[in-house]
Each structure stands twice: as structure tokens, then as C-alpha cells.
Scaffold this active site. Structure first.
Site, PDB file in Angstrom:
ATOM      1  N   LYS A   1      35.760  16.760  11.471  1.00 52.88           N
ATOM      2  CA  LYS A   1      36.838  16.371  10.551  1.00 52.88           C
ATOM      3  C   LYS A   1      37.795  15.375  11.211  1.00 52.88           C
ATOM      4  O   LYS A   1      38.179  14.386  10.600  1.00 52.88           O
ATOM      5  CB  LYS A   1      37.623  17.604  10.071  1.00 52.88           C
ATOM      6  CG  LYS A   1      36.758  18.627   9.323  1.00 52.88           C
ATOM      7  CD  LYS A   1      37.596  19.726   8.702  1.00 52.88           C
ATOM      8  CE  LYS A   1      38.275  20.645   9.703  1.00 52.88           C
ATOM      9  NZ  LYS A   1      37.339  21.495  10.487  1.00 52.88           N
TER      10      LYS A   1
ATOM     11  N   ARG B   1      43.168  26.537   4.204  1.00 48.12           N
ATOM     12  CA  ARG B   1      42.130  27.349   4.830  1.00 48.12           C
ATOM     13  C   ARG B   1      42.003  28.713   4.164  1.00 48.12           C
ATOM     14  O   ARG B   1      41.168  29.505   4.583  1.00 48.12           O
ATOM     15  CB  ARG B   1      42.498  27.583   6.294  1.00 48.12           C
ATOM     16  CG  ARG B   1      41.778  26.681   7.290  1.00 48.12           C
ATOM     17  CD  ARG B   1      42.358  27.043   8.638  1.00 48.12           C
ATOM     18  NE  ARG B   1      41.550  26.770   9.768  1.00 48.12           N
ATOM     19  CZ  ARG B   1      41.601  25.663  10.493  1.00 48.12           C
ATOM     20  NH1 ARG B   1      42.348  24.652  10.119  1.00 48.12           N
ATOM     21  NH2 ARG B   1      40.888  25.558  11.589  1.00 48.12           N
TER      22      ARG B   1
ATOM     23  N   ARG C   1      33.817  19.150  23.806  1.00 51.04           N
ATOM     24  CA  ARG C   1      34.636  18.042  23.279  1.00 51.04           C
ATOM     25  C   ARG C   1      35.941  17.843  24.027  1.00 51.04           C
ATOM     26  O   ARG C   1      36.504  18.764  24.608  1.00 51.04           O
ATOM     27  CB  ARG C   1      34.880  18.206  21.789  1.00 51.04           C
ATOM     28  CG  ARG C   1      35.936  19.201  21.417  1.00 51.04           C
ATOM     29  CD  ARG C   1      36.125  19.196  19.898  1.00 51.04           C
ATOM     30  NE  ARG C   1      36.975  20.288  19.508  1.00 51.04           N
ATOM     31  CZ  ARG C   1      37.270  20.600  18.251  1.00 51.04           C
ATOM     32  NH1 ARG C   1      36.753  19.903  17.255  1.00 51.04           N
ATOM     33  NH2 ARG C   1      38.067  21.605  17.982  1.00 51.04           N
TER      34      ARG C   1
ATOM     35  N   ARG D   1      41.616  18.671  26.865  1.00 47.75           N
ATOM     36  CA  ARG D   1      40.718  19.614  26.192  1.00 47.75           C
ATOM     37  C   ARG D   1      41.572  20.717  25.615  1.00 47.75           C
ATOM     38  O   ARG D   1      42.567  21.110  26.210  1.00 47.75           O
ATOM     39  CB  ARG D   1      39.718  20.212  27.194  1.00 47.75           C
ATOM     40  CG  ARG D   1      38.688  19.201  27.639  1.00 47.75           C
ATOM     41  CD  ARG D   1      37.716  19.769  28.673  1.00 47.75           C
ATOM     42  NE  ARG D   1      36.968  18.673  29.267  1.00 47.75           N
ATOM     43  CZ  ARG D   1      35.725  18.320  28.923  1.00 47.75           C
ATOM     44  NH1 ARG D   1      35.057  19.027  28.022  1.00 47.75           N
ATOM     45  NH2 ARG D   1      35.132  17.284  29.488  1.00 47.75           N
TER      46      ARG D   1
ATOM     47  N   ARG E   1      36.792  31.750  15.526  1.00 50.72           N
ATOM     48  CA  ARG E   1      37.169  30.704  14.566  1.00 50.72           C
ATOM     49  C   ARG E   1      36.100  30.551  13.492  1.00 50.72           C
ATOM     50  O   ARG E   1      36.398  30.353  12.311  1.00 50.72           O
ATOM     51  CB  ARG E   1      37.428  29.384  15.297  1.00 50.72           C
ATOM     52  CG  ARG E   1      38.799  29.374  15.968  1.00 50.72           C
ATOM     53  CD  ARG E   1      38.872  28.459  17.176  1.00 50.72           C
ATOM     54  NE  ARG E   1      38.652  27.076  16.887  1.00 50.72           N
ATOM     55  CZ  ARG E   1      38.338  26.159  17.811  1.00 50.72           C
ATOM     56  NH1 ARG E   1      38.192  26.520  19.083  1.00 50.72           N
ATOM     57  NH2 ARG E   1      38.160  24.917  17.475  1.00 50.72           N
TER      58      ARG E   1
HETATM   59  P1  ADP Z   1      39.426  23.901  14.304  1.00 53.07           P
HETATM   60  O1  ADP Z   1      39.191  23.484  12.890  1.00 53.07           O
HETATM   61  O2  ADP Z   1      38.656  23.091  15.277  1.00 53.07           O
HETATM   62  O3  ADP Z   1      39.270  25.381  14.554  1.00 53.07           O
HETATM   63  P2  ADP Z   1      42.304  23.241  14.114  1.00 53.07           P
HETATM   64  O4  ADP Z   1      42.879  22.288  15.086  1.00 53.07           O
HETATM   65  O5  ADP Z   1      42.222  22.829  12.700  1.00 53.07           O
HETATM   66  O6  ADP Z   1      40.891  23.627  14.706  1.00 53.07           O
HETATM   67  O7  ADP Z   1      43.087  24.632  14.178  1.00 53.07           O
HETATM   68  C1  ADP Z   1      43.289  25.329  15.384  1.00 53.07           C
HETATM   69  C2  ADP Z   1      43.917  26.702  15.103  1.00 53.07           C
HETATM   70  O8  ADP Z   1      45.174  26.520  14.416  1.00 53.07           O
HETATM   71  C3  ADP Z   1      43.104  27.600  14.161  1.00 53.07           C
HETATM   72  O9  ADP Z   1      42.162  28.370  14.872  1.00 53.07           O
HETATM   73  C4  ADP Z   1      44.213  28.460  13.546  1.00 53.07           C
HETATM   74  O10 ADP Z   1      44.644  29.471  14.417  1.00 53.07           O
HETATM   75  C5  ADP Z   1      45.365  27.494  13.388  1.00 53.07           C
HETATM   76  N1  ADP Z   1      45.390  26.807  12.068  1.00 53.07           N
HETATM   77  C6  ADP Z   1      45.244  25.471  11.837  1.00 53.07           C
HETATM   78  N2  ADP Z   1      45.332  25.195  10.517  1.00 53.07           N
HETATM   79  C7  ADP Z   1      45.540  26.375   9.892  1.00 53.07           C
HETATM   80  C8  ADP Z   1      45.693  26.777   8.534  1.00 53.07           C
HETATM   81  N3  ADP Z   1      45.676  25.878   7.523  1.00 53.07           N
HETATM   82  N4  ADP Z   1      45.868  28.096   8.266  1.00 53.07           N
HETATM   83  C9  ADP Z   1      45.916  29.015   9.248  1.00 53.07           C
HETATM   84  N5  ADP Z   1      45.759  28.716  10.544  1.00 53.07           N
HETATM   85  C10 ADP Z   1      45.566  27.422  10.877  1.00 53.07           C
END
Ligand code: ADP
Ligand code: ZN
Length: 210
Positions: free
Chosen positions: A14, A89, A123, A156, A168
Site C-alpha cells: 500500500k 480497518r 523491508r 526499519r 497483524r
Molecule cells: P501495516 O499495514 O503494515 O500493519 P500500518 O503502518 O498501517 O502497518 O499500521 C501499524 C500499526 O498501527 C497497526 O498494527 C495498528 O496497531 C496501528 N494502526 C494503524 N492504522 C490503524 C487503524 N486504522 N485502526 C487501528 N489500528 C491502526
């Protein structure tokens, strides 16, 4: 222009596609993950609330995220729409979004679970320009030098390790993937196979955004 949502599991690409879509549409990227990481390093109240969830690979509570987004879309650069990355999410987040902003396209990047762990564990990003690289799949052209800005400063993510990735992925399947049907029923869901060369995916995505 209306807003778009980038949807998909962690490590789907993304962030990589977001930079390209931003260059071609001018829509600013609104990444809740980036905003939360900035809040954690700045030690703000939001950061303090979010940190333990992020470290465990769990979702941060909806009210924290929704407040963050409401503030963000009041910024002047958001008047013509934004590109949400990593948001919404959960169904409550999508419902909250539908009340504050019109979404024209949900761009879903699909990658099988079996590919995700290896993608995430290798990554890294440029600390100066945020370009995304991977030890095996997309190394820098010159060792230790960013392709885009020549920086040698890379970072990282703390949560890019195997055990957190599995949490995740689990959160994605349990809480986020039901949103696909929610958006399909609204006829704005556009799925793309994310297990292909980066340029091919970008071309396909941009063709539906024209
Ligand atoms: P990835 O999609 O690679 O897991 P992100 O950078 O989008 O990583 O998110 C990292 C962390 O931030 C998630 O594991 C979660 O804990 C939190 N997070 C990010 N966006 C949201 C969201 N919209 N709702 C709830 N938690 C979120
Ligand atoms: Zn760079």
C-alpha cells in the site's frame, strides 16, 4: 475529487503504491500507521495510548483512530480529497468515515498470506524521503544509498518482526477483511492482484482512477 481508500493486508504494498498514486493524482497520503508512529515518537497522548497495541500487532481502539482522522482531514491540503492508507480497518471506522468524507474508490491490493511474512521481514525505508525497499525483492541500486534521494539513512519498523506480523495478519483477517463486503455492496471496491511487478499494479490502479 473524492477520497480514495487503499485497502489490503500488512505488507501488500500500500505504501509503495500510495507514493505513485500521490505523484499522479496529487491526493495527499493519509497513513494512520505513519501518524501513529509519529505520535509514539513524539510521546503525545495519542502515542501513549497507541503504543502497546502497536507493539503487540493489535489494532488501536477505534475512538483514537477516528479522532486522529477527523483532525487530519481538517487540514487545508485535504480539501480536494485524500488517499487513506491503512484506514479504515474496522466496520465502525468505515461508518465514521462515511459520515465525514465521500469515498469514490476502495483500491484493494491482494497478496496471499504465504508471501506476507517474507515481504515484511525484509523491508526498510529511507528515513529522508520514505522510499520503500526490501533486502531481497527491491534492494537499493547502489549499496546503502537511497535510489530517490541518495541518503544513507534508512529505518526499519519495530513491528516488522515475525511474531508481530502474525498478529497483524490475524487482526486483518478478523477485523479488517469484513470491510471488503461492506464496500463491495456499495459498488466502490476495486481489487488488484498485488503479487506482481510494482509497475504493473500501479498501471492497473491508475487506469481505474482516471
Ligand atoms: P501495516 O499495514 O503494515 O500493519 P500500518 O503502518 O498501517 O502497518 O499500521 C501499524 C500499526 O498501527 C497497526 O498494527 C495498528 O496497531 C496501528 N494502526 C494503524 N492504522 C490503524 C487503524 N486504522 N485502526 C487501528 N489500528 C491502526
Ligand atoms: Zn530517500
Amino acid at each position: 475529487m473524492k477520497s480514495i481508500v487503499l485497502f489490503g493486508p500488512p505488507g501488500a504494498g500500500k505504501g509503495t503504491q500510495a507514493q505513485r498514486i500521490m505523484n499522479s493524482t496529487g491526493l495527499p497520503q493519509v497513513s494512520t500507521g505513519d501518524m501513529l508512529r509519529a505520535a509514539v515518537s513524539a510521546g503525545t497522548e495519542t502515542g501513549v495510548k497507541a503504543k502497546s497495541f502497536m507493539d503487540a500487532g493489535e489494532l488501536v481502539p477505534d475512538d483514537v483512530i477516528i479522532d486522529l482522522i477527523k483532525d487530519r482531514i481538517k487540514q487545508p491540503d485535504a480539501v480536494n480529497g485524500v488517499m487513506f492508507d491503512g484506514f479504515p480497518r474496522t466496520i465502525p471506522q468505515a461508518e465514521a468515515l462515511s459520515e465525514i468524507c465521500e469515498v469514490s474508490h476502495v483500491i484493494a491490493i491482494e497478496v496471499p498470506d504465504s508471501k506476507i511474512v517474507e515481504r515484511i521481514c525484509g523491508r526498510f525505508t529511507c528515513a529522508d524521503c520514505s522510499a520503500v525497499f526490501h533486502d531481497t525483492f527491491k534492494p537499493t541500486k547502489v549499496l546503502n544509498k537511497c535510489d530517490s534521494c541518495d541518503s544513507s539513512n534508512f529505518k526499519r519498523r519495530a513491528d516488522d518482526n515475525e511474531s508481530t506480523v502474525l498478529s497483524r495478519l490475524n487482526a486483518y483477517h478478523e477485523q479488517t477483511s469484513p470491510l471488503a463486503d461492506w464496500y463491495k455492496s456499495r459498488n466502490i471496491f476495486y481489487p488488484f492482484n498485488g503479487d506482481r511487478p510494482i509497475d504493473e499494479i500501479t498501471t492497473d490502479i491508475l487506469s481505474v482512477l482516471q
